[in-house]
Scaffold this motif. Structure first.
Motif, PDB file in Angstrom:
ATOM      1  N   GLU A  16     -14.371   5.811  57.594  1.00 32.39           N
ATOM      2  CA  GLU A  16     -13.783   7.083  57.991  1.00 32.39           C
ATOM      3  C   GLU A  16     -12.890   7.636  56.893  1.00 32.39           C
ATOM      4  O   GLU A  16     -12.867   8.849  56.647  1.00 32.39           O
ATOM      5  CB  GLU A  16     -12.997   6.905  59.292  1.00 32.39           C
ATOM      6  N   PHE A  17     -12.158   6.779  56.202  1.00 33.89           N
ATOM      7  CA  PHE A  17     -11.296   7.229  55.111  1.00 33.89           C
ATOM      8  C   PHE A  17     -12.109   7.921  54.023  1.00 33.89           C
ATOM      9  O   PHE A  17     -11.775   9.039  53.589  1.00 33.89           O
ATOM     10  CB  PHE A  17     -10.537   6.033  54.522  1.00 33.89           C
ATOM     11  N   VAL A  18     -13.185   7.295  53.583  1.00 34.59           N
ATOM     12  CA  VAL A  18     -14.000   7.881  52.513  1.00 34.59           C
ATOM     13  C   VAL A  18     -14.640   9.185  52.982  1.00 34.59           C
ATOM     14  O   VAL A  18     -14.697  10.177  52.235  1.00 34.59           O
ATOM     15  CB  VAL A  18     -15.068   6.878  52.038  1.00 34.59           C
ATOM     16  N   MET A  67     -18.529  -1.975  53.269  1.00 30.54           N
ATOM     17  CA  MET A  67     -19.020  -0.962  54.197  1.00 30.54           C
ATOM     18  C   MET A  67     -19.932   0.038  53.479  1.00 30.54           C
ATOM     19  O   MET A  67     -19.765   0.296  52.291  1.00 30.54           O
ATOM     20  CB  MET A  67     -17.846  -0.198  54.826  1.00 30.54           C
ATOM     21  N   PRO A  68     -20.869   0.639  54.202  1.00 34.85           N
ATOM     22  CA  PRO A  68     -21.699   1.692  53.608  1.00 34.85           C
ATOM     23  C   PRO A  68     -20.905   2.983  53.526  1.00 34.85           C
ATOM     24  O   PRO A  68     -20.497   3.539  54.555  1.00 34.85           O
ATOM     25  CB  PRO A  68     -22.868   1.810  54.589  1.00 34.85           C
ATOM     26  N   VAL A  69     -20.651   3.472  52.331  1.00 35.90           N
ATOM     27  CA  VAL A  69     -19.854   4.687  52.155  1.00 35.90           C
ATOM     28  C   VAL A  69     -20.540   5.607  51.150  1.00 35.90           C
ATOM     29  O   VAL A  69     -21.291   5.155  50.283  1.00 35.90           O
ATOM     30  CB  VAL A  69     -18.423   4.369  51.675  1.00 35.90           C
ATOM     31  N   GLU A  70     -20.275   6.892  51.290  1.00 34.48           N
ATOM     32  CA  GLU A  70     -20.743   7.889  50.336  1.00 34.48           C
ATOM     33  C   GLU A  70     -19.510   8.591  49.788  1.00 34.48           C
ATOM     34  O   GLU A  70     -19.026   9.563  50.366  1.00 34.48           O
ATOM     35  CB  GLU A  70     -21.692   8.873  51.019  1.00 34.48           C
ATOM     36  N   PRO A  71     -18.998   8.119  48.663  1.00 36.72           N
ATOM     37  CA  PRO A  71     -17.716   8.616  48.169  1.00 36.72           C
ATOM     38  C   PRO A  71     -17.840   9.985  47.517  1.00 36.72           C
ATOM     39  O   PRO A  71     -18.929  10.375  47.051  1.00 36.72           O
ATOM     40  CB  PRO A  71     -17.333   7.564  47.128  1.00 36.72           C
ATOM     41  N   PRO A  72     -16.744  10.725  47.481  1.00 38.11           N
ATOM     42  CA  PRO A  72     -16.754  11.981  46.730  1.00 38.11           C
ATOM     43  C   PRO A  72     -16.842  11.710  45.232  1.00 38.11           C
ATOM     44  O   PRO A  72     -16.611  10.583  44.778  1.00 38.11           O
ATOM     45  CB  PRO A  72     -15.410  12.617  47.102  1.00 38.11           C
ATOM     46  N   GLN A  73     -17.171  12.735  44.491  1.00 39.56           N
ATOM     47  CA  GLN A  73     -17.328  12.600  43.047  1.00 39.56           C
ATOM     48  C   GLN A  73     -16.032  12.092  42.412  1.00 39.56           C
ATOM     49  O   GLN A  73     -14.935  12.531  42.752  1.00 39.56           O
ATOM     50  CB  GLN A  73     -17.702  13.947  42.431  1.00 39.56           C
ATOM     51  N   GLY A  74     -16.178  11.150  41.500  1.00 40.74           N
ATOM     52  CA  GLY A  74     -15.029  10.632  40.771  1.00 40.74           C
ATOM     53  C   GLY A  74     -14.505   9.315  41.275  1.00 40.74           C
ATOM     54  O   GLY A  74     -13.762   8.631  40.564  1.00 40.74           O
ATOM     55  N   ILE A  75     -14.867   8.918  42.504  1.00 43.32           N
ATOM     56  CA  ILE A  75     -14.406   7.639  43.049  1.00 43.32           C
ATOM     57  C   ILE A  75     -15.430   6.553  42.722  1.00 43.32           C
ATOM     58  O   ILE A  75     -16.632   6.723  42.937  1.00 43.32           O
ATOM     59  CB  ILE A  75     -14.175   7.724  44.565  1.00 43.32           C
ATOM     60  N   THR A 119     -25.523   1.390  60.623  1.00 42.16           N
ATOM     61  CA  THR A 119     -25.527   1.175  59.173  1.00 42.16           C
ATOM     62  C   THR A 119     -25.401  -0.296  58.791  1.00 42.16           C
ATOM     63  O   THR A 119     -25.440  -0.621  57.601  1.00 42.16           O
ATOM     64  CB  THR A 119     -24.371   1.949  58.521  1.00 42.16           C
ATOM     65  N   ALA A 120     -25.245  -1.180  59.781  1.00 39.93           N
ATOM     66  CA  ALA A 120     -25.103  -2.608  59.471  1.00 39.93           C
ATOM     67  C   ALA A 120     -26.427  -3.181  58.989  1.00 39.93           C
ATOM     68  O   ALA A 120     -27.493  -2.857  59.527  1.00 39.93           O
ATOM     69  CB  ALA A 120     -24.609  -3.362  60.699  1.00 39.93           C
ATOM     70  N   GLN A 121     -26.349  -4.039  57.980  1.00 37.42           N
ATOM     71  CA  GLN A 121     -27.525  -4.668  57.400  1.00 37.42           C
ATOM     72  C   GLN A 121     -27.642  -6.120  57.887  1.00 37.42           C
ATOM     73  O   GLN A 121     -26.638  -6.787  58.094  1.00 37.42           O
ATOM     74  CB  GLN A 121     -27.440  -4.650  55.872  1.00 37.42           C
TER      75      GLN A 121
END
Length: 360
Positions: free
Chosen positions: A140-142, A192-200, A349-351
């Protein structure tokens, strides 16, 4: 110097995983080296100080004490800070930690939603930052960072009371500190599966330290069930939760229930009476308990952090991790409108886990 702030046992575990993962890839020019007479770390970053911003509940404090011992065994410096429970404790803590913040090259935090951590982040300037997992909240943070939203825990309804209004400038500035810039690198170290914003920068947490230090575990017949604090956070109805635990135990032959550190004694007593399960209060995070064993051949869980972390910690052991969906009717009226979607995302999203339908 790398300076980490932790408020939970899982955060401290993931700081150790982060430090271990830096072996062969030191950050900010800090070399790695094996342990020597001075007691430097065996693997990972050599110069790491961990500040424990101690919580007040006894189970969390006990697990943190044990995790602090493990961190010291690795050669890291651990500073226990009684940061709560007394008048003026937060301001006193900030004053005492200011010199450490000034000297640090990289700040490592476990919970960007924490008001305490946000307050400390207002003092870090342009220092590099690493966020390690404090569970599924990292997802949720990302996502909130990518959408440009204010930082709000997923299970909160978002109402702004007087305290939130007073702390709004602190939260705003902390969010800016967590945004990468030309002078500040921001890393997310996560399983965790995350899709970070550009630059992270996202660095995967594969639980290499846990697997190298513990196990392989002794595997018992039958199943173990992992508890959750969804009742305590106001998301799931307690009666529905107890019925679901009883149904899972009957169906899968579970005999033990590993309690979450935030679960209430009253609820755990009710579970023991109504389900016949043996209630286990772990003295370490479940990833270490499971890796150390004994542990059931099947581990059952509701949507939570462990459906992402246990398959990594137990890799190669043959232990099956299964996750039970949360039925919409289990949710309380007070639950956040985002709760069902967030929990479904945790499961979906769990593997390397088996998905189980909610018990009828």
């Amino acid at each position: 110097m790398n300076l980490a702030f932790v408020e939970s046992p899982v955060q401290l575990l993931n700081v150790l995983e982060w430090a271990h993962a830096q072996h062969g890839a030191p950050l900010t020019g800090v070399p790695t080296q094996p342990a020597g007479p001075a007691g430097t770390a065996r693997t990972g970053v050599a110069d790491l100080t961990v500040v424990v911003l101690s919580p007040t509940d006894p189970m969390s404090r006990g697990q943190l004490r044990r995790m602090a011992e493990l961190a010291r065994d690795e050669g890291y410096t651990v500073r226990w800070q009684e940061a709560r429970g007394r008048a003026g404790a937060p301001l006193k803590t900030v004053r005492e930690l200011a010199p450490l913040l000034h000297r640090a090259e990289r700040i490592v935090i476990g919970d960007p939603f924490s008001r305490y951590v946000q307050l400390l982040l207002t003092l870090v300037g342009s220092k590099d930052l690493t966020v390690v997992d404090d569970g599924t909240a990292t997802m949720e943070f990302v996502a909130q960072l990518a959408r440009g939203e204010k930082l709000v825990r997923w299970h909160r309804r978002g109402r702004r009371g007087p305290r939130e209004l007073v702390l709004a400038p602190v939260t705003f500035l902390a969010r800016r500190r967590l945004t990468p810039s030309r002078s500040r690198d921001v890393e997310v170290f996560t399983s965790m599966p995350v899709e970070p914003p550009q630059g992270i920068t996202v660095t995967p947490n594969r639980f290499g330290w846990t697997r190298s230090r513990f196990g392989p575990p002794k595997i018992t017949r039958g199943a173990d069930l992992v508890g959750t604090s969804l009742v305590e956070t106001g998301v799931v109805d307690p009666d529905q939760y107890v019925e679901a635990v009883a149904a899972l135990a009957r169906t899968h032959g579970a005999t033990r229930y590993f309690a979450h550190r935030r679960e209430s004694s009253e609820k755990l007593h009710r579970l023991a009476v109504e389900t016949g399960l043996e209630i286990v209060r772990p003295d370490l995070p479940l990833e270490l308990i499971a890796r150390r064993g004994p542990i059931g051949a099947t581990v059952l869980s509701f949507p939570s952090t462990v459906v992402h972390t246990l398959p990594l910690a137990l890799m190669g052991t043959g232990i099956r991790v299964a996750v039970c969906d949360i039925a919409p009717e289990w949710l309380r009226d007070s639950a956040s409108p985002r709760a069902q979607g967030f929990l479904a995302g945790v499961t979906g999203t769990a593997q390397d886990v088996q998905r189980l339908p909610a018990p009828a």
